[in-house]
Design a protein around this motif. Structure first.
Motif, PDB file in Angstrom:
ATOM      1  N   PRO A   1       3.663 -36.109 -28.949  1.00 55.48           N
ATOM      2  CA  PRO A   1       4.787 -35.274 -29.398  1.00 55.48           C
ATOM      3  C   PRO A   1       4.425 -33.807 -29.601  1.00 55.48           C
ATOM      4  O   PRO A   1       5.248 -33.012 -30.050  1.00 55.48           O
ATOM      5  N   GLN A   2       3.183 -33.436 -29.273  1.00 58.06           N
ATOM      6  CA  GLN A   2       2.712 -32.092 -29.602  1.00 58.06           C
ATOM      7  C   GLN A   2       3.621 -30.999 -29.042  1.00 58.06           C
ATOM      8  O   GLN A   2       3.949 -30.020 -29.729  1.00 58.06           O
TER       9      GLN A   2
ATOM     10  N   ASP B   1       6.792 -30.949 -28.178  1.00 58.34           N
ATOM     11  CA  ASP B   1       8.091 -30.790 -28.830  1.00 58.34           C
ATOM     12  C   ASP B   1       7.958 -30.110 -30.193  1.00 58.34           C
ATOM     13  O   ASP B   1       8.810 -29.297 -30.578  1.00 58.34           O
ATOM     14  N   TYR B   2       6.898 -30.428 -30.919  1.00 56.85           N
ATOM     15  CA  TYR B   2       6.668 -29.730 -32.194  1.00 56.85           C
ATOM     16  C   TYR B   2       6.375 -28.250 -31.958  1.00 56.85           C
ATOM     17  O   TYR B   2       6.879 -27.377 -32.681  1.00 56.85           O
ATOM     18  N   LEU B   3       5.570 -27.948 -30.947  1.00 56.53           N
ATOM     19  CA  LEU B   3       5.254 -26.543 -30.653  1.00 56.53           C
ATOM     20  C   LEU B   3       6.494 -25.776 -30.231  1.00 56.53           C
ATOM     21  O   LEU B   3       6.650 -24.592 -30.563  1.00 56.53           O
ATOM     22  N   ARG B   4       7.387 -26.451 -29.526  1.00 62.00           N
ATOM     23  CA  ARG B   4       8.619 -25.773 -29.107  1.00 62.00           C
ATOM     24  C   ARG B   4       9.462 -25.395 -30.324  1.00 62.00           C
ATOM     25  O   ARG B   4      10.029 -24.290 -30.380  1.00 62.00           O
ATOM     26  N   VAL B   5       9.528 -26.274 -31.297  1.00 59.59           N
ATOM     27  CA  VAL B   5      10.274 -25.964 -32.521  1.00 59.59           C
ATOM     28  C   VAL B   5       9.632 -24.779 -33.246  1.00 59.59           C
ATOM     29  O   VAL B   5      10.325 -23.849 -33.682  1.00 59.59           O
ATOM     30  N   ILE B   6       8.314 -24.809 -33.372  1.00 60.29           N
ATOM     31  CA  ILE B   6       7.627 -23.712 -34.064  1.00 60.29           C
ATOM     32  C   ILE B   6       7.881 -22.398 -33.352  1.00 60.29           C
ATOM     33  O   ILE B   6       8.165 -21.371 -33.982  1.00 60.29           O
ATOM     34  N   ARG B   7       7.795 -22.413 -32.020  1.00 58.37           N
ATOM     35  CA  ARG B   7       8.024 -21.170 -31.265  1.00 58.37           C
ATOM     36  C   ARG B   7       9.456 -20.678 -31.424  1.00 58.37           C
ATOM     37  O   ARG B   7       9.696 -19.459 -31.529  1.00 58.37           O
ATOM     38  N   ASP B   8      10.415 -21.581 -31.450  1.00 58.95           N
ATOM     39  CA  ASP B   8      11.811 -21.181 -31.606  1.00 58.95           C
ATOM     40  C   ASP B   8      12.070 -20.537 -32.960  1.00 58.95           C
ATOM     41  O   ASP B   8      12.855 -19.586 -33.064  1.00 58.95           O
ATOM     42  N   VAL B   9      11.414 -21.044 -34.004  1.00 57.67           N
ATOM     43  CA  VAL B   9      11.694 -20.575 -35.363  1.00 57.67           C
ATOM     44  C   VAL B   9      10.821 -19.386 -35.740  1.00 57.67           C
ATOM     45  O   VAL B   9      11.270 -18.475 -36.457  1.00 57.67           O
ATOM     46  N   LEU B  10       9.578 -19.352 -35.274  1.00 48.71           N
ATOM     47  CA  LEU B  10       8.675 -18.250 -35.596  1.00 48.71           C
ATOM     48  C   LEU B  10       9.171 -16.971 -34.937  1.00 48.71           C
ATOM     49  O   LEU B  10       9.439 -16.951 -33.730  1.00 48.71           O
ATOM     50  N   PRO B  11       9.330 -15.867 -35.692  1.00 43.03           N
ATOM     51  CA  PRO B  11       9.742 -14.612 -35.065  1.00 43.03           C
ATOM     52  C   PRO B  11       8.803 -14.197 -33.942  1.00 43.03           C
ATOM     53  O   PRO B  11       7.630 -14.575 -33.918  1.00 43.03           O
ATOM     54  N   ARG B  12       9.317 -13.440 -33.032  1.00 44.58           N
ATOM     55  CA  ARG B  12       8.544 -13.037 -31.851  1.00 44.58           C
ATOM     56  C   ARG B  12       7.238 -12.340 -32.225  1.00 44.58           C
ATOM     57  O   ARG B  12       6.224 -12.486 -31.547  1.00 44.58           O
TER      58      ARG B  12
ATOM     59  N   PRO C   1      10.310 -33.724 -34.582  1.00 45.77           N
ATOM     60  CA  PRO C   1      10.575 -32.295 -34.361  1.00 45.77           C
ATOM     61  C   PRO C   1      11.940 -31.873 -34.893  1.00 45.77           C
ATOM     62  O   PRO C   1      12.075 -30.762 -35.428  1.00 45.77           O
ATOM     63  N   ALA C   2      12.930 -32.727 -34.765  1.00 41.42           N
ATOM     64  CA  ALA C   2      14.260 -32.373 -35.272  1.00 41.42           C
ATOM     65  C   ALA C   2      14.246 -32.172 -36.781  1.00 41.42           C
ATOM     66  O   ALA C   2      14.937 -31.282 -37.306  1.00 41.42           O
ATOM     67  N   GLN C   3      13.478 -32.978 -37.490  1.00 43.28           N
ATOM     68  CA  GLN C   3      13.369 -32.807 -38.938  1.00 43.28           C
ATOM     69  C   GLN C   3      12.588 -31.542 -39.293  1.00 43.28           C
ATOM     70  O   GLN C   3      12.845 -30.924 -40.325  1.00 43.28           O
ATOM     71  N   LEU C   4      11.645 -31.170 -38.434  1.00 46.89           N
ATOM     72  CA  LEU C   4      10.819 -29.996 -38.733  1.00 46.89           C
ATOM     73  C   LEU C   4      11.627 -28.702 -38.706  1.00 46.89           C
ATOM     74  O   LEU C   4      11.402 -27.812 -39.531  1.00 46.89           O
ATOM     75  N   ARG C   5      12.583 -28.590 -37.797  1.00 43.32           N
ATOM     76  CA  ARG C   5      13.259 -27.304 -37.577  1.00 43.32           C
ATOM     77  C   ARG C   5      13.904 -26.739 -38.857  1.00 43.32           C
ATOM     78  O   ARG C   5      13.591 -25.600 -39.241  1.00 43.32           O
ATOM     79  N   PRO C   6      14.787 -27.451 -39.541  1.00 47.90           N
ATOM     80  CA  PRO C   6      15.413 -26.842 -40.726  1.00 47.90           C
ATOM     81  C   PRO C   6      14.419 -26.586 -41.850  1.00 47.90           C
ATOM     82  O   PRO C   6      14.560 -25.609 -42.597  1.00 47.90           O
ATOM     83  N   VAL C   7      13.410 -27.449 -41.972  1.00 50.73           N
ATOM     84  CA  VAL C   7      12.404 -27.241 -43.013  1.00 50.73           C
ATOM     85  C   VAL C   7      11.596 -25.979 -42.712  1.00 50.73           C
ATOM     86  O   VAL C   7      11.306 -25.181 -43.615  1.00 50.73           O
ATOM     87  N   LEU C   8      11.259 -25.770 -41.442  1.00 54.40           N
ATOM     88  CA  LEU C   8      10.497 -24.584 -41.068  1.00 54.40           C
ATOM     89  C   LEU C   8      11.316 -23.313 -41.251  1.00 54.40           C
ATOM     90  O   LEU C   8      10.792 -22.278 -41.694  1.00 54.40           O
ATOM     91  N   GLU C   9      12.580 -23.371 -40.944  1.00 49.63           N
ATOM     92  CA  GLU C   9      13.454 -22.213 -41.171  1.00 49.63           C
ATOM     93  C   GLU C   9      13.479 -21.852 -42.648  1.00 49.63           C
ATOM     94  O   GLU C   9      13.405 -20.670 -43.023  1.00 49.63           O
ATOM     95  N   GLN C  10      13.574 -22.873 -43.497  1.00 51.07           N
ATOM     96  CA  GLN C  10      13.560 -22.642 -44.944  1.00 51.07           C
ATOM     97  C   GLN C  10      12.215 -22.078 -45.391  1.00 51.07           C
ATOM     98  O   GLN C  10      12.153 -21.180 -46.239  1.00 51.07           O
ATOM     99  N   ALA C  11      11.138 -22.571 -44.801  1.00 54.67           N
ATOM    100  CA  ALA C  11       9.797 -22.138 -45.201  1.00 54.67           C
ATOM    101  C   ALA C  11       9.565 -20.667 -44.893  1.00 54.67           C
ATOM    102  O   ALA C  11       9.009 -19.923 -45.709  1.00 54.67           O
TER     103      ALA C  11
ATOM    104  N   LEU D   1       3.804 -25.905 -47.711  1.00 62.43           N
ATOM    105  CA  LEU D   1       3.077 -26.863 -46.892  1.00 62.43           C
ATOM    106  C   LEU D   1       4.055 -27.893 -46.353  1.00 62.43           C
ATOM    107  O   LEU D   1       4.911 -28.395 -47.093  1.00 62.43           O
ATOM    108  N   ILE D   2       3.924 -28.181 -45.052  1.00 67.91           N
ATOM    109  CA  ILE D   2       4.748 -29.198 -44.408  1.00 67.91           C
ATOM    110  C   ILE D   2       3.812 -30.226 -43.788  1.00 67.91           C
ATOM    111  O   ILE D   2       2.982 -29.886 -42.936  1.00 67.91           O
ATOM    112  N   GLU D   3       3.937 -31.479 -44.235  1.00 66.57           N
ATOM    113  CA  GLU D   3       3.173 -32.551 -43.610  1.00 66.57           C
ATOM    114  C   GLU D   3       4.010 -33.184 -42.506  1.00 66.57           C
ATOM    115  O   GLU D   3       5.178 -33.517 -42.710  1.00 66.57           O
ATOM    116  N   VAL D   4       3.410 -33.310 -41.331  1.00 68.11           N
ATOM    117  CA  VAL D   4       4.041 -34.002 -40.217  1.00 68.11           C
ATOM    118  C   VAL D   4       3.278 -35.299 -39.993  1.00 68.11           C
ATOM    119  O   VAL D   4       2.081 -35.278 -39.674  1.00 68.11           O
ATOM    120  N   THR D   5       3.938 -36.420 -40.191  1.00 68.64           N
ATOM    121  CA  THR D   5       3.265 -37.703 -40.024  1.00 68.64           C
ATOM    122  C   THR D   5       3.273 -38.109 -38.554  1.00 68.64           C
ATOM    123  O   THR D   5       4.304 -38.055 -37.877  1.00 68.64           O
TER     124      THR D   5
END
Length: 548
Positions: free
Chosen positions: A360-361, A363-374, A507-517, A525-529
Motif C-alpha cells: 500500500p506504500q 497509495d499512502y505516498l499519493r495522499v501525503i503528496r496531495d496534502v503536503l504543500p508544494r 489511505p482514505a483514513q489518512l487524508r482527513p487526519v493529515l489535513e488536520q495535522a 503523530l499518526i500511526e498507520v497500521t
C-alpha cells in the motif's frame, strides 16, 4: 578606529566560540549540555537573544537536527555535545551529513589540558578523538587557547563550505571553555575559489552531445544549487534528468524531463551519452549494474577526487551551475541533438503505471503528496514507504526531500525532521518512519513538545524491520532473528508526551487526519497500521534487471 571584528575583548573560550559563530551568521545551535562543555553552553545561554539553542534527549539527535537544518536550508548547521561517548553517539549523524555533503559544524570538548594525551582515564577520555573526527568529515582541529578560537572558527567555516561541502569539527580541552583571555575576533574568510571552467573539456563534451541520439542527465546533491542551469541544459538537449536520491527536485517531477529512477531505467539501455552532475552515480555499478554498449560519460563535479573514481570520456572539475551553464551554451553553438519527446513521455507514463503495483506504500505516498504543500518538506526513513518514496513520491523543489543518502542510516528520519522544522518553522514538514526506525529516537517527542516544533510524524507500524523480515523469509528459508518487533501503543506513547496522536489503517483514513495535522500548531503523530509482511517489495525498481 578598530571595527567590532578587530576589537580585542576579554572572553572565555566558550564566549570566543560563540562570538565566532555570530560573526559567521549562525543563529541556531543544537546542544546537549555536559560537564566538559559547560562554559560553551553557558555562553550560548547568555547569548540567547541572538542564537536559539535547541536541546535534545540524545547526542545523536543534536547532530541529526543540525544535519536536517543544513540539508533543508543550505545554511551551516551547528551542534555541540560532550566528548568521548557524546561525540561517538553523534558520529552516525555526522557520517550521514558528510555523505550528503551537508555543511555541519561539530563542537566538542576533551579532557582537561593537564591530562591531555596522558591516558589517565579522566571523564569521557577518548584516545585519538581528533583522528576519529578527522575520519568522519572534511577537517577537524583542536583549539589550544581562547585567543585561537576566532581564527579556528573562521577556518572551520571556510573548510566546511568551500568546494564540496561537508562536516568539520572543533574540539578543545575542558578548561578551555571557562578560561579567560584577550581575544581578537576574526572576520569570515573568503571561500576557496571554484575551479575555472576548462573550455577545451566543455567543447569536447558538447561535440559528444551534439552527436548523441539518446542523452541522459544524472544529478546528485552537488547540483542542488544548480537547478536553473540543469533545467537549461536539459531543455537544450531534450534529455531526461534522473536523480536517485540527493538531487530530487533539481528538475521538478512535474517537468516533462523530470525523471525518477523508475522512469530512467526505461531509457537507460539505449542511452549513448550520460552527463553526471554533482553525483557519485551509484546507479552505474551499484544499483543498475548495467552499462549500455558504447556509453560515453561526461562528469561535472567540483571535487577532483570524485571525477577520478569512475573513468569518463570528459571530466569537468567545476561548480555544478557554472559547468552546466557552460555546457548548455556550448551545445547550442555545436548544434543540439534531435529531441525525442514522444519516447521520453512514453517512458514516464510506463514507469508511472508500473510502480502502481507497490502497495500500500504508493497509495499512502499519493495522499501525503496531495496534502503536503508544494513547498513543504518530506523527510524519508529507511522503511518500506521510504524506499518506495525514492521513485514514488513527486518532488518539486530542491532540498524539499531530505534523505540519509548512501549511508542509509536507520533511525535518522524523525530527529532529522526536527532540525528541518527548526530551520523552517513556517513550512509544513512531514516525517515518515517505520516503527523500527522511529524507536531509535522516539524519546525526542519530548523535544518536539518542549520547543514547540509542530512536526507531523507518520509511523508505519508493521511490527517488524520490514526489509530484514522479507530478506530472511525469502533468502534464508524463513529463519527469523531480530526482525519481528514488539511495540508500544504508539498513540498512547505519543499522548504521554503531550503529543496529539491518531491511528489509521487506510489511505482514505489518512487524508482527513493529515489535513488536520498540517493545520495544527502542535506536534502530531499518526500511526498507520500495516500487517507484518503486508508491504509489496519496492526493490525491482531500485535494483532493476536489464537484458543484454
Amino acid at each position: 578606529m578598530k571595527t567590532d571584528h578587530e576589537a580585542v575583548k576579554q572572553l572565555t573560550g566558550g564566549d570566543a566560540l560563540v562570538e565566532g559563530l555570530k560573526v559567521h551568521g549562525v543563529d541556531t545551535v543544537f546542544a546537549l549540555p555536559g560537564a566538559q562543555i559547560y562554559g560553551l553552553t553557558d555562553a550560548l545561554a547568555r547569548n540567547s537573544d541572538s542564537i536559539r539553542t535547541f536541546g535534545a534527549r540524545h547526542e545523536q539527535t543534536s547532530a541529526y537536527m543540525a544535519f536536517g537544518y543544513a540539508r533543508s536550508s543550505g545554511r551551516p548547521g551547528v551542534f555541540t555535545v560532550v566528548p568521548g561517548p557524546g561525540i561517538l553517539n553523534a558520529s552516525a549523524a555526522m557520517l550521514t551529513a558528510h555523505g550528503c555533503n551537508a555543511p555541519v559544524l561539530a563542537l566538542t570538548g576533551d579532557v582537561m589540558s593537564g591530562f591531555k594525551d596522558r591516558g589517565r582515564g579522566q571523564l569521557h577520555e577518548l584516545p585519538r578523538q581528533l583522528e576519529i573526527l578527522q575520519g568522519v568529515g572534511k577537517w577537524a582541529a583542536h583549539i589550544e587557547q581562547p585567543a585561537d578560537a576566532p581564527w579556528q572558527v573562521a577556518q572551520a567555516f571556510q573548510k566546511m563550505q568551500s568546494g564540496r561541502p561537508g562536516v568539520v569539527s572543533l574540539q578543545a580541552s575542558w578548561d578551555f571553555f571557562t578560561r579567560v583571555s584577550a581575544v581578537r575576533l576574526q572576520q569570515p574568510l573568503e571561500l576557496q575559489p571554484t575551479p575555472p571552467i576548462d573550455s577545451d573539456a566543455v567543447e569536447q563534451a558538447a561535440k559528444l552531445l551534439s552527436k548523441a541520439t539518446a542523452p541522459m542527465i544524472f544529478v546528485g546533491s552537488g547540483a542542488l544549487e544548480a537547478s536553473s542551469e540543469v533545467n537549461q541544459l536539459a531543455e537544450v538537449l531534450g534529455a531526461p534528468v534522473v536523480s536517485f536520491r540527493g538531487g530530487r527536485g533539481v528538475v521538478s517531477d512535474d517537468h516533462p524531463l523530470g525523471f525518477t529512477v523508475a522512469a530512467g531505467a526505461k531509457l537507460w539501455p539505449k542511452t549513448d551519452v550520460a552527463v553526471v552532475i554533482g553525483s557519485r552515480f551509484e546507479l552505474l555499478d551499484i544499483r543498475w549494474r548495467h552499462r549500455p554498449a558504447g556509453l560515453k560519460l561526461i562528469r561535472i563535479d567540483i571535487d577532483p577526487a570524485e571525477v577520478r573514481r569512475i573513468p569518463a570520456e570528459v571530466n569537468l572539475v567545476a561548480d555544478a551551475a557554472e559547468g552546466a551553464s557552460a555546457l548548455a551554451n556550448a551545445v547550442l553553438r555545436a548544434g543540439p541533438p534531435k529531441h525525442r519527446d514522444a519516447e521520453i513521455a512514453e517512458a514516464r507514463a510506463t514507469a508511472e503505471h508500473d510502480i502502481q503495483s507497490v502497495q500500500p506504500q504508493l497509495d499512502y505516498l499519493r495522499v501525503i503528496r496531495d496534502v503536503l504543500p508544494r513547498d513543504g518538506f518530506f523527510v524519508e526513513e529507511i522503511s518500506q514507504v521510504g524506499f518506495t518514496s525514492i521513485f514514488g513520491f513527486p518532488v518539486y523543489k530542491p532540498r524539499t526531500l531530505v534523505t540519509s543518502g548512501h549511508q542509509g542510516t536507520l533511525g535518522f528520519g524523525f530527529p532529522t525532521a526536527l532540525g528541518v522544522k527548526a530551520a523552517h518553522p513556517d513550512k509544513a514538514v512531514v516525517s515518515i518512519c517505520g516503527d523500527g526506525g522511529f524507536m531509535f529516537a522516539a524519546q525526542e517527542l519530548a523535544t518536539a513538545v518542549q520547543y514547540k516544533l509542530n512536526l507531523v510524524t507518520i509511523v508505519f507500524n508493521n511490527n517488524a524491520f520490514g526489509n530484514v523480515y522479507r530478506d530472511q523469509q525469502e533468502s534464508f528459508a524463513g529463519r527469523l532473528l531480530g526482525s519481528e518487533l514488539v511495540n508500544p501503543d504508539f498513540v498512547q506513547f505519543a499522548e504521554s508526551f503531550g503529543v496529539q496522536a491518531f491511528r489509521v489503517s487506510t489511505p482514505a483514513q489518512l487524508r482527513p487526519v493529515l489535513e488536520q495535522a498540517f493545520a495544527a500548531d502542535r506536534p502530531i503523530l499518526i500511526e498507520v497500521t500495516v500487517p507484518r509482511g503486508g508491504d509489496s517489495s519496492p526493490w525491482k525498481f531500485l535494483h532493476p534487471t536489464f537484458s543484454n
